[in-house]
Motif scaffolding. Structure first.
Motif, PDB file in Angstrom:
ATOM      1  N   ARG A 112       0.832  -1.204   0.000  1.00 38.93           N
ATOM      2  CA  ARG A 112       0.000   0.000   0.000  1.00 38.93           C
ATOM      3  C   ARG A 112       0.872   1.262   0.000  1.00 38.93           C
ATOM      4  O   ARG A 112       0.535   2.260  -0.618  1.00 38.93           O
ATOM      5  N   HIS A 113       1.981   1.201   0.697  1.00 35.65           N
ATOM      6  CA  HIS A 113       2.922   2.326   0.763  1.00 35.65           C
ATOM      7  C   HIS A 113       4.310   1.809   0.415  1.00 35.65           C
ATOM      8  O   HIS A 113       4.757   0.805   0.960  1.00 35.65           O
TER       9      HIS A 113
ATOM     10  N   ARG B 266       4.089   3.327  -4.472  1.00 35.53           N
ATOM     11  CA  ARG B 266       2.696   3.625  -4.160  1.00 35.53           C
ATOM     12  C   ARG B 266       2.603   4.443  -2.876  1.00 35.53           C
ATOM     13  O   ARG B 266       3.438   4.326  -1.992  1.00 35.53           O
TER      14      ARG B 266
ATOM     15  N   ASN C 217      -0.700   5.228  -0.315  1.00 38.92           N
ATOM     16  CA  ASN C 217      -2.112   5.034  -0.015  1.00 38.92           C
ATOM     17  C   ASN C 217      -2.798   4.194  -1.096  1.00 38.92           C
ATOM     18  O   ASN C 217      -3.947   4.439  -1.442  1.00 38.92           O
ATOM     19  N   GLY C 218      -2.080   3.224  -1.626  1.00 37.11           N
ATOM     20  CA  GLY C 218      -2.629   2.316  -2.611  1.00 37.11           C
ATOM     21  C   GLY C 218      -2.640   2.819  -4.032  1.00 37.11           C
ATOM     22  O   GLY C 218      -3.009   2.088  -4.948  1.00 37.11           O
TER      23      GLY C 218
END
Length: 96
Positions: free
Chosen positions: A10-11, A82, A84-85
């Protein structure tokens, strides 16, 4: 393709395991590499230290590359930066 063992983080960059197979292969790699390295590194003598360390570094890099390629092939989606997705590059695109 079959089932995926990893999903994009996600990060940051890379992937994270999503099922027991992904976790098992990650754990096995994380344990096998240092456990296999230790006896080799302890067996080096002063005469073989430089060549031995270079050979060890080449083997470790090859193993990390192979594991990374395997994880990429078993990842649902692509590996990219990435936040926050969302792909990091999309943060700089002007939305109109």
């Amino acid at each position: 393709m079959g089932e995926y063992w990893f999903k994009p983080k996600r990060h940051g960059y890379g992937a994270t395991p999503t099922n027991w197979k992904g976790w098992l292969v990650t754990l096995a790699f994380s344990l096998a590499l240092p456990l296999a390295s230790l006896p080799f590194l302890l067996s080096l003598t002063d005469a073989t230290r430089t060549v031995g360390l270079l050979a060890w570094a080449a083997v470790v890099l090859a193993c990390v590359w192979a594991f990374t390629a395997f994880a990429k092939s078993k990842t649902e989606g692509t590996w990219e930066w990435r936040w926050n997705g969302k792909p990091y590059r999309s943060m700089f695109d002007e939305e109109k």
